[in-house]
Design an enzyme around this catalytic site. Sequence first.
Site, PDB file in Angstrom:
ATOM      1  N   CYS A  94       0.798  -1.237   0.000  1.00 33.03           N
ATOM      2  CA  CYS A  94       0.000   0.000   0.000  1.00 33.03           C
ATOM      3  C   CYS A  94       0.824   1.278   0.000  1.00 33.03           C
ATOM      4  O   CYS A  94       0.778   2.053  -0.952  1.00 33.03           O
ATOM      5  CB  CYS A  94      -0.911   0.005   1.219  1.00 33.03           C
ATOM      6  SG  CYS A  94      -2.071  -1.357   1.231  1.00 33.03           S
TER       7      CYS A  94
HETATM    8  N1  NAD Z   1      -2.591  -6.029   1.909  1.00 37.15           N
HETATM    9  C1  NAD Z   1      -3.040  -4.993   2.597  1.00 37.15           C
HETATM   10  O1  NAD Z   1      -2.654  -4.791   3.721  1.00 37.15           O
HETATM   11  C2  NAD Z   1      -4.068  -4.024   2.022  1.00 37.15           C
HETATM   12  C3  NAD Z   1      -4.687  -3.123   2.892  1.00 37.15           C
HETATM   13  C4  NAD Z   1      -5.656  -2.260   2.391  1.00 37.15           C
HETATM   14  C5  NAD Z   1      -5.959  -2.283   1.031  1.00 37.15           C
HETATM   15  N2  NAD Z   1      -5.313  -3.147   0.190  1.00 37.15           N
HETATM   16  C6  NAD Z   1      -5.724  -3.145  -1.227  1.00 37.15           C
HETATM   17  O2  NAD Z   1      -6.547  -4.275  -1.453  1.00 37.15           O
HETATM   18  C7  NAD Z   1      -6.341  -4.772  -2.777  1.00 37.15           C
HETATM   19  C8  NAD Z   1      -5.956  -6.230  -2.725  1.00 37.15           C
HETATM   20  O3  NAD Z   1      -4.725  -6.355  -2.040  1.00 37.15           O
HETATM   21  P1  NAD Z   1      -4.239  -7.717  -1.406  1.00 37.15           P
HETATM   22  O4  NAD Z   1      -3.124  -7.348  -0.496  1.00 37.15           O
HETATM   23  O5  NAD Z   1      -5.381  -8.483  -0.856  1.00 37.15           O
HETATM   24  O6  NAD Z   1      -3.669  -8.465  -2.708  1.00 37.15           O
HETATM   25  P2  NAD Z   1      -3.271 -10.014  -2.829  1.00 37.15           P
HETATM   26  O7  NAD Z   1      -2.292 -10.081  -3.942  1.00 37.15           O
HETATM   27  O8  NAD Z   1      -2.925 -10.567  -1.484  1.00 37.15           O
HETATM   28  O9  NAD Z   1      -4.609 -10.705  -3.274  1.00 37.15           O
HETATM   29  C9  NAD Z   1      -5.203 -10.513  -4.493  1.00 37.15           C
HETATM   30  C10 NAD Z   1      -5.860 -11.818  -4.936  1.00 37.15           C
HETATM   31  O10 NAD Z   1      -6.546 -11.544  -6.147  1.00 37.15           O
HETATM   32  C11 NAD Z   1      -6.356 -12.659  -7.020  1.00 37.15           C
HETATM   33  N3  NAD Z   1      -6.621 -12.180  -8.357  1.00 37.15           N
HETATM   34  C12 NAD Z   1      -5.815 -11.480  -9.194  1.00 37.15           C
HETATM   35  N4  NAD Z   1      -6.476 -11.182 -10.331  1.00 37.15           N
HETATM   36  C13 NAD Z   1      -7.717 -11.685 -10.200  1.00 37.15           C
HETATM   37  C14 NAD Z   1      -8.867 -11.678 -11.026  1.00 37.15           C
HETATM   38  N5  NAD Z   1      -8.860 -11.079 -12.204  1.00 37.15           N
HETATM   39  N6  NAD Z   1      -9.964 -12.302 -10.577  1.00 37.15           N
HETATM   40  C15 NAD Z   1      -9.971 -12.900  -9.365  1.00 37.15           C
HETATM   41  N7  NAD Z   1      -8.930 -12.933  -8.531  1.00 37.15           N
HETATM   42  C16 NAD Z   1      -7.816 -12.316  -8.948  1.00 37.15           C
HETATM   43  C17 NAD Z   1      -4.949 -13.129  -6.739  1.00 37.15           C
HETATM   44  O11 NAD Z   1      -4.755 -14.461  -7.141  1.00 37.15           O
HETATM   45  C18 NAD Z   1      -4.872 -12.946  -5.218  1.00 37.15           C
HETATM   46  O12 NAD Z   1      -5.297 -14.113  -4.545  1.00 37.15           O
HETATM   47  C19 NAD Z   1      -5.287  -3.870  -3.391  1.00 37.15           C
HETATM   48  O13 NAD Z   1      -5.936  -2.835  -4.091  1.00 37.15           O
HETATM   49  C20 NAD Z   1      -4.586  -3.287  -2.193  1.00 37.15           C
HETATM   50  O14 NAD Z   1      -4.000  -2.036  -2.481  1.00 37.15           O
HETATM   51  C21 NAD Z   1      -4.389  -4.035   0.659  1.00 37.15           C
END
Ligand code: NAD
Length: 451
Positions: A284
């Site tokens: 992030c």
């Molecule tokens: N990790 C954090 O602490 C956090 C906190 C707040 C917000 N965010 C935001 O949340 C969002 C997700 O982050 P995350 O950390 O969970 O990512 P992540 O990479 O852990 O998880 C994303 C998941 O989406 C899947 N994926 C990718 N493309 C896909 C598609 N087209 N259809 C279905 N699944 C798909 C991946 O296989 C993965 O399992 C981002 O925008 C991030 O900025 C993350």
Amino acid sequence: MPMDRRPEFFKGAQLKVGIIGCGYVGLPLALRFAEAGHKVTGFDTDPAKVSQLNAGRSYIEHISQAKIQQYVISRHFSATTDFAKLKEIDAILICVPTPLDERREPDLSYVKQTAESILPNLQKGHLVVLESTTYPGTTEELVLPILESNGMRCPIASDAASDNIPCDFFLAFSPEREDPGNKQYGLAQIPKVVGGVNPPSGRAAQALYAQVVSRVIPVSSTRAAEMAKLLENIFRCVNIALVNELKLLSLRMGIDIWEVIDAASTKPFGFMPFYPGPGLGGHCIPVDPFYLSWKAREYDFATRFIELAGEINTSMPYHVVEAVATALNKQKKSLNGSKLLVLGVAYKKDVDDLRESPTLKIMQLLQGRGAHVEYNDPYFPQLHRMRHYNYEGMKSVPLSPQTLGAYDGVIVATDHSTYDYNAIVDSSKLVVDTRNATRRVARHRNRIVLC
Ligand SMILES: NC(=O)c1ccc[n+]([C@@H]2O[C@H](COP(=O)([O-])OP(=O)(O)OC[C@H]3O[C@@H](n4cnc5c(N)ncnc54)[C@H](O)[C@@H]3O)[C@@H](O)[C@H]2O)c1
């Protein structure tokens, strides 16, 4: 599915909730909805994750395997790669990645692809919520046109007269505020900001989230909700840069910046501590601010604080490497040819996440200057090839007095709680500490270099 579904429908029990993207954000959210009694389906493009989930296994350290098992067995949670099953869902929450591309510009391909996979399965009365962090305008400018392209409508409106504007489906944005590993604030305790494309969409999303979080904060639009998330992350990014810069000055002036922060933190109002470190990490804080800088260009606007913070934070791994070189030099050794051990590759302590971790950059820079680098991290027994780095085949070195003593220097890059810092300092010739993790170590302080 009923044509005239009202937003209040989402106050109901036993909804069918679909989470797209079962990662750090999507998986805890899925489990929370399951815990609240809803029927949750996790959609992911990664078949390995889907089969692990259906087998009741967790692939994220801090997410409880027992909980996944419990909800799989009670049939409150299952996972699939089959997006046609979206047709059977009531509320679809999008939690896919939003990284930067090679040119450090927003990569919205995952969000776009997700909207395109919802489109053929979109039903009247569906609620779709984007949770992925992104620039203001994404929900209205990218997701909405795709979802409307088969003729269903969700009109953009925010005035009071649109309170009951007819919608074929509901669309909203609600940013995730997950802090992986934070034991004090779990998802249920963290208030959730919600903005709809129109008032019925906002009400539908509020009704849904009110079932799983302590407080829902409605805002007037998806753009306000998108901007709120960026403000939160930019606030952190800028303050971390400020304290990193003050650390560099303090080092030069012979002042202990951590002592200064502790002292300033006693002010009961108007101050919030931020801590210096080896650079920004995680999915992030190093990424999200640049979503806004990119969008701001469309408005002929330069986001100077963001750029400056980025410049300072990006320079921190270089500072660490210089500090290591200087410390070795004092011992009449050169960085070139030295044998170094880096502790902690995760981007922050006690998590199994190395995305954007500054340690990866530090190791690359040290290797580039001729050092022989190894690492230890209890959360990463081995490393692999990544987008910007190739650490294929590198394995975590077990810690023992003998192994520690064999290195010219040990660099504390991530201050995992499991490390015994007394023992590390006792056995090492030199400890370069980027996190003040050795603050309680009394013996051999002359071996420690804070940087
Ligand atoms: N990790 C954090 O602490 C956090 C906190 C707040 C917000 N965010 C935001 O949340 C969002 C997700 O982050 P995350 O950390 O969970 O990512 P992540 O990479 O852990 O998880 C994303 C998941 O989406 C899947 N994926 C990718 N493309 C896909 C598609 N087209 N259809 C279905 N699944 C798909 C991946 O296989 C993965 O399992 C981002 O925008 C991030 O900025 C993350």
